[in-house]
Design a protein around this motif. Sequence first.
Motif, mmCIF file in Angstrom:
data_model
loop_
_atom_site.group_PDB
_atom_site.id
_atom_site.type_symbol
_atom_site.label_atom_id
_atom_site.label_comp_id
_atom_site.label_asym_id
_atom_site.label_seq_id
_atom_site.Cartn_x
_atom_site.Cartn_y
_atom_site.Cartn_z
ATOM 1 N N HIS A 128 7.950 -8.954 1.120
ATOM 2 C CA HIS A 128 9.154 -8.175 1.354
ATOM 3 C C HIS A 128 8.857 -6.694 1.138
ATOM 4 O O HIS A 128 8.243 -6.325 0.142
ATOM 5 C CB HIS A 128 10.252 -8.655 0.397
ATOM 6 N N VAL A 129 9.249 -5.862 2.115
ATOM 7 C CA VAL A 129 8.922 -4.436 2.056
ATOM 8 C C VAL A 129 9.904 -3.695 1.154
ATOM 9 O O VAL A 129 11.115 -3.763 1.353
ATOM 10 C CB VAL A 129 8.946 -3.807 3.472
ATOM 11 N N THR A 130 9.358 -3.013 0.150
ATOM 12 C CA THR A 130 10.186 -2.126 -0.688
ATOM 13 C C THR A 130 9.461 -0.787 -0.784
ATOM 14 O O THR A 130 8.241 -0.715 -0.577
ATOM 15 C CB THR A 130 10.375 -2.674 -2.122
ATOM 16 N N ALA A 131 10.222 0.255 -1.092
ATOM 17 C CA ALA A 131 9.626 1.595 -1.208
ATOM 18 C C ALA A 131 8.550 1.601 -2.288
ATOM 19 O O ALA A 131 7.519 2.258 -2.147
ATOM 20 C CB ALA A 131 10.710 2.611 -1.534
ATOM 21 N N GLN A 132 8.793 0.862 -3.361
ATOM 22 C CA GLN A 132 7.830 0.838 -4.464
ATOM 23 C C GLN A 132 6.526 0.172 -4.059
ATOM 24 O O GLN A 132 5.451 0.671 -4.347
ATOM 25 C CB GLN A 132 8.448 0.116 -5.662
ATOM 26 N N ARG A 133 6.637 -0.968 -3.379
ATOM 27 C CA ARG A 133 5.413 -1.647 -2.927
ATOM 28 C C ARG A 133 4.645 -0.798 -1.937
ATOM 29 O O ARG A 133 3.417 -0.753 -1.961
ATOM 30 C CB ARG A 133 5.763 -2.999 -2.309
ATOM 31 N N LEU A 134 5.360 -0.129 -1.048
ATOM 32 C CA LEU A 134 4.704 0.760 -0.083
ATOM 33 C C LEU A 134 3.963 1.887 -0.800
ATOM 34 O O LEU A 134 2.821 2.197 -0.472
ATOM 35 C CB LEU A 134 5.726 1.363 0.887
ATOM 36 N N ALA A 135 4.622 2.479 -1.781
ATOM 37 C CA ALA A 135 4.010 3.584 -2.516
ATOM 38 C C ALA A 135 2.761 3.112 -3.261
ATOM 39 O O ALA A 135 1.735 3.801 -3.290
ATOM 40 C CB ALA A 135 5.016 4.190 -3.484
ATOM 41 N N VAL A 136 2.857 1.925 -3.858
ATOM 42 C CA VAL A 136 1.713 1.375 -4.595
ATOM 43 C C VAL A 136 0.567 1.069 -3.631
ATOM 44 O O VAL A 136 -0.596 1.403 -3.891
ATOM 45 C CB VAL A 136 2.147 0.108 -5.382
ATOM 46 N N LEU A 137 0.886 0.470 -2.495
ATOM 47 C CA LEU A 137 -0.144 0.142 -1.512
ATOM 48 C C LEU A 137 -0.824 1.415 -0.994
ATOM 49 O O LEU A 137 -2.046 1.474 -0.868
ATOM 50 C CB LEU A 137 0.468 -0.649 -0.350
ATOM 51 N N ARG A 138 -0.038 2.445 -0.718
ATOM 52 C CA ARG A 138 -0.607 3.713 -0.242
ATOM 53 C C ARG A 138 -1.492 4.348 -1.312
ATOM 54 O O ARG A 138 -2.541 4.894 -1.019
ATOM 55 C CB ARG A 138 0.503 4.690 0.136
ATOM 56 N N MET A 149 -5.546 4.020 6.185
ATOM 57 C CA MET A 149 -5.363 2.605 6.546
ATOM 58 C C MET A 149 -5.008 2.510 8.031
ATOM 59 O O MET A 149 -4.136 3.221 8.513
ATOM 60 C CB MET A 149 -4.238 2.028 5.687
ATOM 61 N N ALA A 150 -5.683 1.647 8.745
ATOM 62 C CA ALA A 150 -5.504 1.546 10.194
ATOM 63 C C ALA A 150 -4.083 1.072 10.540
ATOM 64 O O ALA A 150 -3.389 1.698 11.338
ATOM 65 C CB ALA A 150 -6.538 0.603 10.773
ATOM 66 N N THR A 151 -3.670 -0.028 9.912
ATOM 67 C CA THR A 151 -2.332 -0.558 10.180
ATOM 68 C C THR A 151 -1.321 0.137 9.282
ATOM 69 O O THR A 151 -1.647 0.513 8.166
ATOM 70 C CB THR A 151 -2.288 -2.067 9.880
ATOM 71 N N ASP A 152 -0.118 0.308 9.763
ATOM 72 C CA ASP A 152 0.868 0.976 8.919
ATOM 73 C C ASP A 152 1.260 0.028 7.787
ATOM 74 O O ASP A 152 1.390 -1.180 7.988
ATOM 75 C CB ASP A 152 2.033 1.466 9.810
ATOM 76 N N PRO A 153 1.367 0.552 6.570
ATOM 77 C CA PRO A 153 1.526 -0.281 5.374
ATOM 78 C C PRO A 153 2.721 -1.228 5.447
ATOM 79 O O PRO A 153 2.633 -2.356 4.958
ATOM 80 C CB PRO A 153 1.710 0.740 4.250
ATOM 81 N N ALA A 154 3.816 -0.783 6.073
ATOM 82 C CA ALA A 154 5.005 -1.643 6.130
ATOM 83 C C ALA A 154 4.729 -2.907 6.942
ATOM 84 O O ALA A 154 5.083 -4.013 6.532
ATOM 85 C CB ALA A 154 6.177 -0.865 6.719
ATOM 86 N N SER A 155 4.052 -2.744 8.095
ATOM 87 C CA SER A 155 3.781 -3.950 8.888
ATOM 88 C C SER A 155 2.715 -4.816 8.223
ATOM 89 O O SER A 155 2.715 -6.040 8.367
ATOM 90 C CB SER A 155 3.391 -3.591 10.331
ATOM 91 N N LEU A 156 1.830 -4.156 7.468
ATOM 92 C CA LEU A 156 0.831 -4.913 6.714
ATOM 93 C C LEU A 156 1.505 -5.830 5.693
ATOM 94 O O LEU A 156 1.145 -7.003 5.552
ATOM 95 C CB LEU A 156 -0.102 -3.927 6.002
#
Length: 160
Positions: A15-25, A1-8
Amino acid sequence: MATDPASLLREHGVHVTAQRLAVLRAVSSHPHCTAEEVAEHARAEIGTISRQAVYDALGILADNGLIRRIQPAGSPALYECRVGDNHHHLICRTCGRTADVDCTVGNAPCLTPADTAGYQIDEAEVIFWGKCPDCLAASQGSADDQARSPRISDSDRQTG
Ligand SMILES: [Zn+2]
Ligand SMILES: [Zn+2]
């Protein structure tokens, strides 16, 4: 992914959470994966994550346009990060392998019904069903085997 998932996530007001980041990745690195597969990959990354948390994260990401959900007949929903380009899918009836195919026209809706029945159409979601190259090769291979084997019934019919 070009943009880093947290800023996406932040860009989309999520709202950024570790779980959402992991799912998005997980979705990003495994296009067209099922929720079960997302859960496996997310677990590998962050340890424990409940099935409910995975479904919640998938729902929020999909609602906010970060991921796309496709629902082929007879299959669990599939998730991918390629959004907003109105692309379509090729799905193998035999093994279920799913591939992207560009929009036939380039923008939605790329198909118009013969009769809209008064509906304002904004999207046509197309799935092309068939056999993937591997399954095609496999089925042709077994057809060749049959052709090579002796066909006793044919000769019986000719002589009898
Ligand atoms: Zn296949
Ligand atoms: Zn796709």
